[in-house]
Design a protein around this motif. Structure first.
Motif, PDB file in Angstrom:
ATOM      1  N   ALA A  93       0.827  -1.209   0.000  1.00  0.00           N
ATOM      2  CA  ALA A  93       0.000   0.000   0.000  1.00  0.00           C
ATOM      3  C   ALA A  93       0.861   1.260   0.000  1.00  0.00           C
ATOM      4  CB  ALA A  93      -0.933   0.000   1.203  1.00  0.00           C
ATOM      5  N   ILE A  94       2.063   1.183   0.545  1.00  0.00           N
ATOM      6  CA  ILE A  94       2.968   2.336   0.523  1.00  0.00           C
ATOM      7  C   ILE A  94       3.332   2.695  -0.913  1.00  0.00           C
ATOM      8  CG2 ILE A  94       5.313   3.087   1.147  1.00  0.00           C
ATOM      9  CD1 ILE A  94       4.965   1.626   3.789  1.00  0.00           C
ATOM     10  N   LYS A  95       3.337   1.722  -1.808  1.00  0.00           N
ATOM     11  CA  LYS A  95       3.679   1.953  -3.213  1.00  0.00           C
ATOM     12  C   LYS A  95       2.485   2.458  -4.030  1.00  0.00           C
ATOM     13  CE  LYS A  95       6.945  -1.840  -2.977  1.00  0.00           C
ATOM     14  NZ  LYS A  95       7.213  -3.202  -3.434  1.00  0.00           N
ATOM     15  N   SER A  96       1.365   2.717  -3.400  1.00  0.00           N
ATOM     16  CA  SER A  96       0.161   3.174  -4.088  1.00  0.00           C
ATOM     17  C   SER A  96       0.403   4.530  -4.750  1.00  0.00           C
ATOM     18  CB  SER A  96      -0.985   3.290  -3.087  1.00  0.00           C
ATOM     19  OG  SER A  96      -2.096   3.930  -3.675  1.00  0.00           O
ATOM     20  N   PRO A  97      -0.263   4.781  -5.880  1.00  0.00           N
ATOM     21  CA  PRO A  97      -0.121   6.098  -6.513  1.00  0.00           C
ATOM     22  C   PRO A  97      -0.871   7.212  -5.761  1.00  0.00           C
ATOM     23  CG  PRO A  97      -1.576   4.718  -7.814  1.00  0.00           C
ATOM     24  CD  PRO A  97      -1.015   3.859  -6.714  1.00  0.00           C
ATOM     25  N   ASN A  98      -1.750   6.847  -4.853  1.00  0.00           N
ATOM     26  CA  ASN A  98      -2.528   7.834  -4.116  1.00  0.00           C
ATOM     27  C   ASN A  98      -1.779   8.256  -2.855  1.00  0.00           C
ATOM     28  OD1 ASN A  98      -4.665   8.578  -1.954  1.00  0.00           O
ATOM     29  ND2 ASN A  98      -5.745   8.770  -3.908  1.00  0.00           N
ATOM     30  N   GLU A  99      -1.665   9.569  -2.656  1.00  0.00           N
ATOM     31  CA  GLU A  99      -0.898  10.090  -1.525  1.00  0.00           C
ATOM     32  C   GLU A  99      -1.549   9.788  -0.182  1.00  0.00           C
ATOM     33  OE1 GLU A  99      -1.882  12.165  -4.050  1.00  0.00           O
ATOM     34  OE2 GLU A  99      -0.004  12.373  -5.153  1.00  0.00           O
ATOM     35  N   MET A 100      -2.877   9.790  -0.141  1.00  0.00           N
ATOM     36  CA  MET A 100      -3.576   9.519   1.121  1.00  0.00           C
ATOM     37  C   MET A 100      -3.320   8.078   1.574  1.00  0.00           C
ATOM     38  SD  MET A 100      -7.625   9.963   2.022  1.00  0.00           S
ATOM     39  CE  MET A 100      -8.163   8.879   0.711  1.00  0.00           C
ATOM     40  N   VAL A 101      -3.349   7.145   0.638  1.00  0.00           N
ATOM     41  CA  VAL A 101      -3.080   5.746   0.967  1.00  0.00           C
ATOM     42  C   VAL A 101      -1.630   5.596   1.419  1.00  0.00           C
ATOM     43  CG1 VAL A 101      -2.970   3.404   0.032  1.00  0.00           C
ATOM     44  CG2 VAL A 101      -4.853   4.902  -0.605  1.00  0.00           C
ATOM     45  N   GLN A 102      -0.719   6.264   0.732  1.00  0.00           N
ATOM     46  CA  GLN A 102       0.692   6.214   1.123  1.00  0.00           C
ATOM     47  C   GLN A 102       0.895   6.744   2.537  1.00  0.00           C
ATOM     48  OE1 GLN A 102       2.851   8.483  -1.747  1.00  0.00           O
ATOM     49  NE2 GLN A 102       2.784   6.882  -3.308  1.00  0.00           N
ATOM     50  N   PHE A 103       0.234   7.850   2.858  1.00  0.00           N
ATOM     51  CA  PHE A 103       0.372   8.454   4.175  1.00  0.00           C
ATOM     52  C   PHE A 103      -0.135   7.525   5.273  1.00  0.00           C
ATOM     53  CE2 PHE A 103      -1.566  11.031   7.583  1.00  0.00           C
ATOM     54  CZ  PHE A 103      -0.420  11.643   8.076  1.00  0.00           C
ATOM     55  N   HIS A 104      -1.332   6.984   5.084  1.00  0.00           N
ATOM     56  CA  HIS A 104      -1.904   6.098   6.101  1.00  0.00           C
ATOM     57  C   HIS A 104      -1.104   4.797   6.212  1.00  0.00           C
ATOM     58  CE1 HIS A 104      -5.848   8.432   5.565  1.00  0.00           C
ATOM     59  NE2 HIS A 104      -5.271   8.801   6.692  1.00  0.00           N
ATOM     60  N   ALA A 105      -0.641   4.283   5.082  1.00  0.00           N
ATOM     61  CA  ALA A 105       0.160   3.051   5.114  1.00  0.00           C
ATOM     62  C   ALA A 105       1.486   3.290   5.837  1.00  0.00           C
ATOM     63  CB  ALA A 105       0.398   2.547   3.695  1.00  0.00           C
ATOM     64  N   THR A 106       2.075   4.459   5.634  1.00  0.00           N
ATOM     65  CA  THR A 106       3.316   4.785   6.324  1.00  0.00           C
ATOM     66  C   THR A 106       3.090   4.896   7.827  1.00  0.00           C
ATOM     67  OG1 THR A 106       4.077   5.962   4.362  1.00  0.00           O
ATOM     68  CG2 THR A 106       5.252   6.405   6.408  1.00  0.00           C
ATOM     69  N   GLN A 107       1.966   5.459   8.217  1.00  0.00           N
ATOM     70  CA  GLN A 107       1.638   5.544   9.643  1.00  0.00           C
ATOM     71  C   GLN A 107       1.489   4.161  10.263  1.00  0.00           C
ATOM     72  OE1 GLN A 107      -1.895   8.071   9.606  1.00  0.00           O
ATOM     73  NE2 GLN A 107      -0.771   9.491  10.920  1.00  0.00           N
ATOM     74  N   LEU A 108       0.749   3.273   9.584  1.00  0.00           N
ATOM     75  CA  LEU A 108       0.566   1.919  10.104  1.00  0.00           C
ATOM     76  C   LEU A 108       1.896   1.171  10.129  1.00  0.00           C
ATOM     77  CD1 LEU A 108      -1.205  -0.334  11.181  1.00  0.00           C
ATOM     78  CD2 LEU A 108      -1.802  -0.919   8.821  1.00  0.00           C
ATOM     79  N   PHE A 109       2.708   1.356   9.097  1.00  0.00           N
ATOM     80  CA  PHE A 109       4.018   0.724   9.053  1.00  0.00           C
ATOM     81  C   PHE A 109       4.870   1.176  10.242  1.00  0.00           C
ATOM     82  CE2 PHE A 109       8.394   0.251   7.464  1.00  0.00           C
ATOM     83  CZ  PHE A 109       8.353  -1.064   7.046  1.00  0.00           C
ATOM     84  N   TYR A 110       4.815   2.464  10.558  1.00  0.00           N
ATOM     85  CA  TYR A 110       5.552   2.985  11.712  1.00  0.00           C
ATOM     86  C   TYR A 110       5.045   2.367  13.015  1.00  0.00           C
ATOM     87  CZ  TYR A 110       7.201   6.051  15.379  1.00  0.00           C
ATOM     88  OH  TYR A 110       7.762   6.508  16.529  1.00  0.00           O
ATOM     89  N   LEU A 111       3.710   2.266  13.169  1.00  0.00           N
ATOM     90  CA  LEU A 111       3.161   1.666  14.381  1.00  0.00           C
ATOM     91  C   LEU A 111       3.624   0.227  14.560  1.00  0.00           C
ATOM     92  CD1 LEU A 111      -0.567   2.852  14.465  1.00  0.00           C
ATOM     93  CD2 LEU A 111       1.225   3.391  16.096  1.00  0.00           C
ATOM     94  N   ILE A 112       3.657  -0.506  13.460  1.00  0.00           N
ATOM     95  CA  ILE A 112       4.069  -1.914  13.538  1.00  0.00           C
ATOM     96  C   ILE A 112       5.561  -2.010  13.873  1.00  0.00           C
ATOM     97  CG2 ILE A 112       4.412  -4.003  12.161  1.00  0.00           C
ATOM     98  CD1 ILE A 112       1.815  -3.263  10.660  1.00  0.00           C
TER      99      ILE A 112
END
Length: 87
Positions: A61-80
């Motif tokens: 999901a971090i590789k998504s072309p949509n910035e909102m998806v990238q942002f949220h995926a990066t947040q979840l990745f950080y939490l994990i």
């Protein structure tokens, strides 16, 4: 709303659907699944151990072309990764 009604037993039953929603082509579906996953991760340690297994889908999901998806995926990745000693 999902965090209030889903416990760890129910989360393991619907895990496949949440993982599919994280990598969905619709950016709205993907983003809401990721945000729900963040809330589930923080709800309990049992949920956190289940959400940690979705790291592959989150990285995709971090590789998504949509910035909102990238942002949220990066947040979840950080939490994990923040609670991972080996990271």
């Amino acid at each position: 709303v999902l965090v209030r009604i889903i416990d760890s037993a129910m989360l393991s039953a619907i895990e496949r659907y949440v993982k599919q929603a994280i990598i969905d082509k619709s950016h709205l579906v993907s983003s809401s699944a990721i945000v729900s996953s963040m809330h589930l991760f923080q709800a309990s340690s049992e949920n956190a151990s289940i959400v940690k297994r979705w790291i592959g889908e989150v990285q995709e999901a971090i590789k998504s072309p949509n910035e909102m998806v990238q942002f949220h995926a990066t947040q979840l990745f950080y939490l994990i990764k923040a609670s991972d000693r080996l990271a």
